[in-house]
Design an enzyme around this catalytic site. Sequence first.
Site, PDB file in Angstrom:
ATOM      1  N   HIS A   1       0.792  -1.235   0.000  1.00 17.43           N
ATOM      2  CA  HIS A   1       0.000   0.000   0.000  1.00 17.43           C
ATOM      3  C   HIS A   1       0.821   1.282   0.000  1.00 17.43           C
ATOM      4  CE1 HIS A   1       0.466  -0.132   4.431  1.00 17.43           C
ATOM      5  NE2 HIS A   1       0.217   1.168   4.384  1.00 17.43           N
TER       6      HIS A   1
ATOM      7  N   GLU B   1       4.013   5.440  -3.163  1.00 12.21           N
ATOM      8  CA  GLU B   1       4.354   6.721  -2.530  1.00 12.21           C
ATOM      9  C   GLU B   1       5.798   6.765  -2.037  1.00 12.21           C
ATOM     10  OE1 GLU B   1       0.518   8.581  -0.399  1.00 12.21           O
ATOM     11  OE2 GLU B   1       1.240   6.697   0.465  1.00 12.21           O
ATOM     12  N   ASP B   2       6.285   5.647  -1.517  1.00 10.84           N
ATOM     13  CA  ASP B   2       7.562   5.657  -0.803  1.00 10.84           C
ATOM     14  C   ASP B   2       8.746   5.098  -1.579  1.00 10.84           C
ATOM     15  OD1 ASP B   2       6.114   6.692   1.290  1.00 10.84           O
ATOM     16  OD2 ASP B   2       6.025   4.820   2.425  1.00 10.84           O
TER      17      ASP B   2
END
Length: 181
Positions: A28, A32-33
């Site tokens: 998840h 983004e990371d």
Amino acid sequence: YYVHPIWVAWLLTELKLDANSFITALLHDTVEDTLTTLEEIQRLFGPEVARLVDGVTKLSRIELQNIGEQSESTKQAENFRKLVLAMSEDIRVLLVKLADRLHNMRTLHFVPQEARRRKTARETMDIFAPLAERIGMDALKTELETLSFRELDPDAFQTIAARRAFLYGQGADLIEEIRED
């Protein structure tokens, strides 16, 4: 980076979801990371997982962009809850996001900045706890509210916890007597 997604997936095991939900929980935060793209997730895990990860990522982006100072307003929070529900074409996206928030709240005490902890707790109280309630997850709602309250008003939380412990101690024998009768 490693422990958090594993905990999010573990929290979802109680809901007995499908494999794609668990894969989504594990991935998840990836888009983004890391440098990983949705196309790469789709190639490795299939279109359904890519769609679910994209949904969780979009919820996170909206949360970061739109909450800010506006979350203090009940109306803004209600509008955000409606937006989240409207965007979640698949309830699994929302379930992963709620599990993500629950783990974030359980580990909030590790965040050194008080302002950031309070902001996260306020968002949780205004947005995520009511969302959990709206989809019928009362135990999750209660835990999110309790963790938020502990951060937002620690003195009141400690007073209530001490009183509850005292009352439980006073009534513990009585409960056993009633059970025996």
